[in-house]
Design an enzyme around this catalytic site. Structure first.
Site, mmCIF file in Angstrom:
data_model
loop_
_atom_site.group_PDB
_atom_site.id
_atom_site.type_symbol
_atom_site.label_atom_id
_atom_site.label_comp_id
_atom_site.label_asym_id
_atom_site.label_seq_id
_atom_site.Cartn_x
_atom_site.Cartn_y
_atom_site.Cartn_z
ATOM 1 N N THR A 110 0.817 -1.256 -0.027
ATOM 2 C CA THR A 110 0.055 -0.113 0.008
ATOM 3 C C THR A 110 0.718 1.315 -0.031
ATOM 4 O OG1 THR A 110 -1.760 -1.441 1.137
ATOM 5 C CG2 THR A 110 -1.903 1.123 1.257
ATOM 6 N N TYR A 196 4.032 -12.401 5.903
ATOM 7 C CA TYR A 196 3.291 -12.046 4.900
ATOM 8 C C TYR A 196 2.913 -13.078 3.897
ATOM 9 C CZ TYR A 196 0.695 -8.643 1.882
ATOM 10 O OH TYR A 196 -0.207 -7.910 0.999
ATOM 11 N N LYS A 224 0.656 -12.134 8.555
ATOM 12 C CA LYS A 224 -0.446 -11.367 7.609
ATOM 13 C C LYS A 224 -1.050 -12.456 6.660
ATOM 14 C CE LYS A 224 -1.613 -7.506 4.665
ATOM 15 N NZ LYS A 224 -1.032 -6.359 4.088
ATOM 16 N N ILE A 263 -4.494 -6.221 9.290
ATOM 17 C CA ILE A 263 -3.374 -5.216 8.679
ATOM 18 C C ILE A 263 -4.267 -4.616 7.481
ATOM 19 C CG2 ILE A 263 -1.220 -4.841 7.408
ATOM 20 C CD1 ILE A 263 -0.089 -7.085 9.368
#
Length: 367
Positions: A110, A196, A224, A263
Site C-alpha cells: 500500500t 506476509y 498476515k 492489517i
C-alpha cells in the site's frame, strides 16, 4: 545516526539557523526543495519530540507486536515531482494515531515500497520512528525476493529503530519449501517479525508446514494471512498469531475464526470505524456498512483505489508514481457516493469529497 547515513546537510543551513541541534533533523530530513535548501518541518517540534536513543534501543518485544489489533498499511504521499510529501505523510500518521490504529506498515504494498529506492525506504522508516514511534508501533516492510537484500534492509530497519519487520516470501523467482524456511530463518534473529502470505501477488502460497516450522522462533510475531478464514483458523487453533490481510474478511476472521486483528488498507480512510470493527465486538451491521468501500478499494489492484480516494478527499496531492494510474471517472464518482452513504465525518481529512478530473492527476515516471 540514521540521518547522517543518508543525508549530507549543506553548511549554509546550519549557518542560517538561529538554533540548530539534533532536534531539528526530523524537520528537514527528506524534504529538499532546491539545491542547498530544505523545507520547514511537516510537523512542528511543539507537536512531537524525536525519540531518545534509549527509547529506540528499548525495542518492542515480540509479545508487544502480537497484541496489536489494528495495523494500518499506510499510504506514502508524493509531491508533484515525485518526492515524498512528508507534510502530508505526517498528517496521515497523526490521523492514524488519533483514530486508534496501534501500528503502521511503512513501505508495504500500500505504501509502494516496491517503487522506492532502499535509501528512501529506510529513511521513511527512520522518520516514522523518530517522529511517531512513541505513540504507534512502526513495522517496516524490509522483505525482498533476494535473501541478501532482505537481510541488509532488515538490519538497517532495526538500526533506525523500527519495532518489527514485515517479510513476504520470495516472489517471481520462487523457491522450494526448504528455501522458504531458510529465507525466513535468516531474518528472524534480527527482531520481531510478521510473515506476509499473499499468493495473489507472489504466485506462491506459504503452506502451513513452513509457518509451523518457524513458529518456534522467539521473534516470530505472527502472519498476515490473505488466504481466507479456514487458513486463519488452522493457525489460531495452534496458538499462532494471525492478522487478516483482507479488509472484507477481517470482521469474521477476528470474531469467528480467532484472528488477533487486521492489517488494513481501509483504515487509511476510516480509522475510527475500523478500530470499532476490531475492538468493540461482533458488529455485522457496521461490517455490512463498510463492505461497499472495501470492495471499491480493490476493484483494481491496491493501492490504485486508495490513492484515488485520498486524493479526492483532499488529504494527499493527486500524484501517482507510475505504473499506478487513477481509477476511471465512473469509479471516482462512485467513491463520492460511498462517502456520502457512510458519512463524511467518518473519513480522514476536512474537505468535502470531490470528483477529480483526469487532468487533475499527475503521473510520474522519473523521480
Amino acid at each position: 545516526v540514521y540521518i547522517l547515513q543518508y543525508v549530507q546537510l549543506p553548511i549554509s543551513i546550519i549557518q542560517d539557523c538561529d538554533h540548530f541541534d539534533m532536534c531539528t533533523f526530523p524537520s528537514i530530513i527528506g524534504t529538499r526543495v532546491s539545491k542547498g535548501k530544505f523545507a520547514v518541518a511537516a510537523v512542528t517540534l511543539d507537536d512531537y519530540l524525536p525519540m531518545r536513543s534509549t527509547e529506540v534501543k528499548n525495542r518492542t518485544s515480540t509479545d508487544g507486536i502480537k497484541s496489536l489489533r489494528l495495523i494500518t498499511a499506510v499510504k506514502t504521499p508524493y509531491l508533484p515531482d515525485g518526492r515524498f510529501d512528508l507534510e502530508a505523510y505526517d498528517s496521515l500518521i497523526n490521523t492514524q494515531i488519533n483514530g486508534g490504529a496501534e501500528g503502521v506498515i511503512v513501505g508495504g504494498t500500500t505504501g509502494e515500497g516496491h517503487l522506492m529506492s532502499w535509501d528512501e525506504h529506510i529513511m521513511l522508516i527512520g522518520h516514522t520512528v523518530n517522529c511517531f514511534g512513541a505513540n504507534i508501533k512502526v513495522i517496516g516492510n524490509t522483505g525482498s525476493n533476494s535473501t541478501r537484500e532482505a537481510v541488509h534492509a532488515t538490519e538497517q530497519g532495526f538500526a533506525v529503530g523500527m519495532h518489527a519487520a514485515l517479510h513476504v516470501n520470495p516472489y517471481y523467482g520462487k523457491t522450494s519449501t526448504e528455501g522458504l524456511i531458510s529465507h525466513f530463518k535468516e531474518v528472524l534473529p534480527m527482531g520481531p517479525t510478521i510473515i506476509y502470505n499473499v499468493p495473489s501477488r507472489t504466485s506462491q502460497d506459504i503452506p502451513p508446514p513452513v509457518i509451523e516450522a518457524l513458529s518456534c522462533y522467539s521473534n516470530m510475531a505472527g502472519v498476515k494471512e490473505c488466504v481466507g478464514h479456514e487458513r486463519v483458523k488452522c493457525y489460531t487453533d495452534k496458538g499462532i498469531t494471525i492478522w487478516s490481510g483482507n479488509d472484507d474478511e477481517c470482521h469474521d476472521s477476528r470474531w469467528k475464526y480467532g484472528a488477533t486483528g487486521v492489517i488494513s488498507v481501509a483504515s487509511n480512510l476510516v480509522p475510527g470505524l475500523m478500530h470499532s470493527l476490531m475492538f468493540e465486538g461482533e458488529n455485522a451491521a457496521l461490517n455490512e456498512k463498510l463492505l461497499p468501500l472495501m470492495k471499491w478499494l480493490f476493484c483494481e489492484p491496491n493501492p490504485i483505489g486508495l490513492n484515488t480516494a485520498l486524493a479526492q478527499l483532499g488529504v494527499v496531492r493527486p500524484v501517482f508514481r507510475l505504473p499506478y494510474t487513477p481509477l476511471p471517472l465512473e469509479k471516482r464518482v462512485e467513491f463520492v457516493r460511498i462517502v456520502e452513504a457512510i458519512g463524511r465525518e467518518n473519513f480522514v481529512g476536512q474537505k468535502e469529497a470531490q470528483v477529480l478530473d483526469d487532468d487533475d492527476f499527475v503521473l510520474i515516471s522519473r523521480y
